[in-house]
Design a protein around this motif. Structure first.
Motif, PDB file in Angstrom:
ATOM      1  N   ASP A  70      -9.631 -35.215-108.582  1.00 38.10           N
ATOM      2  CA  ASP A  70     -10.390 -34.980-109.802  1.00 38.10           C
ATOM      3  C   ASP A  70     -10.518 -36.285-110.561  1.00 38.10           C
ATOM      4  N   ARG A  71     -10.685 -36.216-111.898  1.00 40.06           N
ATOM      5  CA  ARG A  71     -10.906 -37.419-112.698  1.00 40.06           C
ATOM      6  C   ARG A  71      -9.730 -38.380-112.652  1.00 40.06           C
ATOM      7  N   SER A  72      -8.546 -37.920-112.230  1.00 42.78           N
ATOM      8  CA  SER A  72      -7.374 -38.789-112.137  1.00 42.78           C
ATOM      9  C   SER A  72      -7.209 -39.392-110.758  1.00 42.78           C
ATOM     10  N   GLY A  73      -8.139 -39.117-109.846  1.00 41.00           N
ATOM     11  CA  GLY A  73      -8.051 -39.636-108.491  1.00 41.00           C
ATOM     12  C   GLY A  73      -7.531 -38.582-107.536  1.00 41.00           C
ATOM     13  N   MET A  74      -7.086 -39.040-106.364  1.00 41.41           N
ATOM     14  CA  MET A  74      -6.525 -38.150-105.355  1.00 41.41           C
ATOM     15  C   MET A  74      -5.006 -38.238-105.408  1.00 41.41           C
ATOM     16  N   ARG A  75      -4.361 -37.064-105.336  1.00 38.54           N
ATOM     17  CA  ARG A  75      -2.912 -37.075-105.430  1.00 38.54           C
ATOM     18  C   ARG A  75      -2.338 -35.789-104.852  1.00 38.54           C
ATOM     19  N   ALA A  76      -1.071 -35.853-104.499  1.00 38.64           N
ATOM     20  CA  ALA A  76      -0.327 -34.677-104.061  1.00 38.64           C
ATOM     21  C   ALA A  76       0.817 -34.488-105.037  1.00 38.64           C
ATOM     22  N   ALA A  77       0.812 -33.370-105.745  1.00 40.97           N
ATOM     23  CA  ALA A  77       1.792 -33.132-106.797  1.00 40.97           C
ATOM     24  C   ALA A  77       3.164 -32.839-106.212  1.00 40.97           C
ATOM     25  N   LEU A  78       4.185 -33.541-106.711  1.00 41.52           N
ATOM     26  CA  LEU A  78       5.571 -33.294-106.313  1.00 41.52           C
ATOM     27  C   LEU A  78       6.333 -32.533-107.393  1.00 41.52           C
ATOM     28  N   PHE A  79       6.015 -32.858-108.655  1.00 42.98           N
ATOM     29  CA  PHE A  79       6.706 -32.215-109.775  1.00 42.98           C
ATOM     30  C   PHE A  79       5.802 -32.290-110.990  1.00 42.98           C
ATOM     31  N   GLU A  80       5.800 -31.224-111.808  1.00 43.28           N
ATOM     32  CA  GLU A  80       4.964 -31.230-113.004  1.00 43.28           C
ATOM     33  C   GLU A  80       5.531 -30.275-114.040  1.00 43.28           C
ATOM     34  N   ASN A  81       5.589 -30.758-115.300  1.00 45.40           N
ATOM     35  CA  ASN A  81       5.824 -29.881-116.438  1.00 45.40           C
ATOM     36  C   ASN A  81       4.943 -30.376-117.577  1.00 45.40           C
ATOM     37  N   GLU A  82       5.204 -29.945-118.784  1.00 42.39           N
ATOM     38  CA  GLU A  82       4.329 -30.285-119.908  1.00 42.39           C
ATOM     39  C   GLU A  82       4.348 -31.773-120.233  1.00 42.39           C
ATOM     40  N   ARG A  83       5.407 -32.476-119.863  1.00 37.49           N
ATOM     41  CA  ARG A  83       5.554 -33.876-120.250  1.00 37.49           C
ATOM     42  C   ARG A  83       5.541 -34.864-119.097  1.00 37.49           C
ATOM     43  N   VAL A  84       5.859 -34.416-117.898  1.00 37.84           N
ATOM     44  CA  VAL A  84       6.029 -35.344-116.783  1.00 37.84           C
ATOM     45  C   VAL A  84       5.314 -34.816-115.544  1.00 37.84           C
ATOM     46  N   GLU A  85       4.611 -35.703-114.845  1.00 33.19           N
ATOM     47  CA  GLU A  85       4.059 -35.397-113.532  1.00 33.19           C
ATOM     48  C   GLU A  85       4.522 -36.468-112.559  1.00 33.19           C
ATOM     49  N   VAL A  86       4.953 -36.068-111.385  1.00 33.51           N
ATOM     50  CA  VAL A  86       5.292 -37.010-110.316  1.00 33.51           C
ATOM     51  C   VAL A  86       4.411 -36.678-109.119  1.00 33.51           C
ATOM     52  N   ASN A  87       3.633 -37.658-108.675  1.00 34.97           N
ATOM     53  CA  ASN A  87       2.685 -37.452-107.589  1.00 34.97           C
ATOM     54  C   ASN A  87       2.866 -38.512-106.512  1.00 34.97           C
ATOM     55  N   LEU A  88       2.403 -38.202-105.315  1.00 36.77           N
ATOM     56  CA  LEU A  88       2.138 -39.223-104.307  1.00 36.77           C
ATOM     57  C   LEU A  88       0.663 -39.540-104.433  1.00 36.77           C
ATOM     58  N   SER A  89       0.327 -40.807-104.631  1.00 37.72           N
ATOM     59  CA  SER A  89      -1.037 -41.150-104.999  1.00 37.72           C
ATOM     60  C   SER A  89      -1.590 -42.299-104.164  1.00 37.72           C
ATOM     61  N   LEU A  90      -2.909 -42.459-104.271  1.00 47.09           N
ATOM     62  CA  LEU A  90      -3.641 -43.427-103.452  1.00 47.09           C
ATOM     63  C   LEU A  90      -4.561 -44.254-104.329  1.00 47.09           C
ATOM     64  N   ASN A  91      -4.665 -45.533-104.024  1.00 45.38           N
ATOM     65  CA  ASN A  91      -5.602 -46.419-104.715  1.00 45.38           C
ATOM     66  C   ASN A  91      -6.186 -47.365-103.673  1.00 45.38           C
TER      67      ASN A  91
END
Length: 290
Positions: free
Chosen positions: A81-102
Motif C-alpha cells: 500500500d502507500r507504505s510500500g511492500m511489507r510482511a507484518a511480524l508484530f503490530e499494536n496501536e503504537r508499534v509495528e515490526v515488519n520485514l520490508s523491501l526497498n
C-alpha cells in the motif's frame, strides 16, 4: 518494504528490472481513498518518468520512461500500500515490526566518465526488518507521525546477486490525508540520516588500486554516516486511475566518504511521476484504514 509471500515475489520478479525498481518507488507513494472496507487487492498499469543522479554524489544524471504497475494488497500478513511492500511480524496501536523491501536505481554509471574502467553499478535491492513507532496521530487519523527504523541488507540486482553490505536509515515520516483541504490526496514528508557499512560505501565510492588513474586515486571508503535524505510524496486514487509523484533531496555533507574522488557534488535531487490505470480488483472486501 519485505520478506514476503513467495507468490508476491514471483510476480514482481517477472517485471523488467527498471520497471520493478520504479514500481517500488511508486509503491512508497501509492494510496487509496479512505473507506471502512476496500477490495483485498487492486491491479493496474501505466507509465512513469524518473530522473536520478548516476549515484549519490555524481554530477551527472539519467532519465527513464518506464512502465508503472500499480498493485495494492491488503492481507493479514502481506501488505502492499502507500507504505510500500511489507510482511507484518508484530503490530499494536503504537508499534509495528515488519520485514520490508526497498530499492535504489542508479543512473547509467557505465557512461559516466569518472567511473570509466570501473565496475558498473547495479541496481540495489534492500531487504530487512523495520520497526515503526507511532509518535502521534490526529483524532480522526488524517495525520500521523512515525519514527521508522529500517535495517536492510543490500543485494545487487543481476543474474548472480551479491550481498554488498548493510544500510540503516532512521527517519521521521509525516502522513497527511486531504492536505490543505484537497480531498482524496495523500501527502508524505520524510527525512533522516543514512548509515552504510564499509562494504556498501566501498561498493559505490571505493576505488581499487587497479582502478586508480590520474584524477582518480585509490580510495578505501569507511563505513558510517552517509548523509541525509528528505523526501516528499503526493498521490491520489481516482475511481479508475491513480497518480503519484515523489521528490527526494540528498545531502552528503559530513559523510564519511565525502572525500572520495567519485564524489563531485554534495547534494542532488531525484524525482518521479507516474499515472496508472486501475483495471482489476477483487470481489472480496476487507477492513482497511489506508
Amino acid at each position: 518494504m519485505p520478506a514476503y509471500h513467495p507468490a508476491s515475489f514471483i510476480s514482481l520478479a517477472c517485471l523488467p528490472r527498471a520497471a520493478l525498481l520504479f514500481f517500488l518507488h511508486a509503491m512508497t507513494v501509492a494510496a487509496d481513498a479512505r473507506a471502512d472496507t476496500q477490495p483485498r487487492w487492486e491491479v493496474g498499469l501505466g507509465l512513469g518518468v524518473l530522473s536520478v543522479p548516476d549515484y549519490r554524489g555524481a554530477d551527472t544524471r539519467s532519465s527513464y520512461l518506464l512502465p508503472a504497475p500499480y498493485f495494492v494488497y491488503r492481507g493479514d500478513i502481506l501488505q502492499a500500500d502507500r507504505s510500500g511492500m511489507r510482511a507484518a511480524l508484530f503490530e499494536n496501536e503504537r508499534v509495528e515490526v515488519n520485514l520490508s523491501l526497498n530499492a535504489s536505481l542508479p543512473g547509467r554509471s557505465d557512461n559516466n566518465a569518472l567511473r570509466q574502467g570501473m565496475e558498473k553499478l547495479r541496481p540495489i535491492l534492500e531487504a530487512g526488518p523495520t520497526a515503526d513507532l507511532r509518535l502521534w496521530s490526529s483524532e480522526r487519523r488524517h495525520a500521523r507521525l512515525d519514527l521508522r527504523l529500517p535495517v536492510r541488507a543490500a543485494l545487487t540486482v543481476e543474474s548472480s546477486p551479491r550481498h554488498v553490505g548493510w544500510l540503516f536509515s532512521p527517519n521521521l515520516l509525516l502522513r497527511l490525508d486531504d492536505p490543505a483541504g484537497f480531498a482524496g490526496w495523500k501527502l508524505g514528508l520524510q527525512a533522516g540520516p543514512v548509515y552504510g557499512s564499509r562494504e556498501y560505501n566501498g561498493y559505490v565510492y571505493g576505488v581499487g588500486a587497479a582502478e586508480a588513474r590520474p584524477g582518480r586515486p585509490a580510495y578505501s571508503a569507511p563505513g558510517g554516516y552517509a548523509g541525509m535524505q528528505a523526501a516528499a510524496t503526493l498521490s491520489k486514487r481516482y475511481s479508475r486511475y491513480w497518480v503519484g509523484a515523489f521528490l527526494r533531496y540528498d545531502h552528503l555533507g559530513g559523510a564519511t566518504f565525502a572525500d572520495s574522488p567519485l564524489v563531485r557534488q554534495r547534494s542532488a535531487v531525484t524525482a518521479g511521476l507516474a499515472v496508472s490505470w486501475i483495471f482489476g480488483q477483487s470481489a472480496a472486501m476487507v477492513q482497511s484504514d489506508d
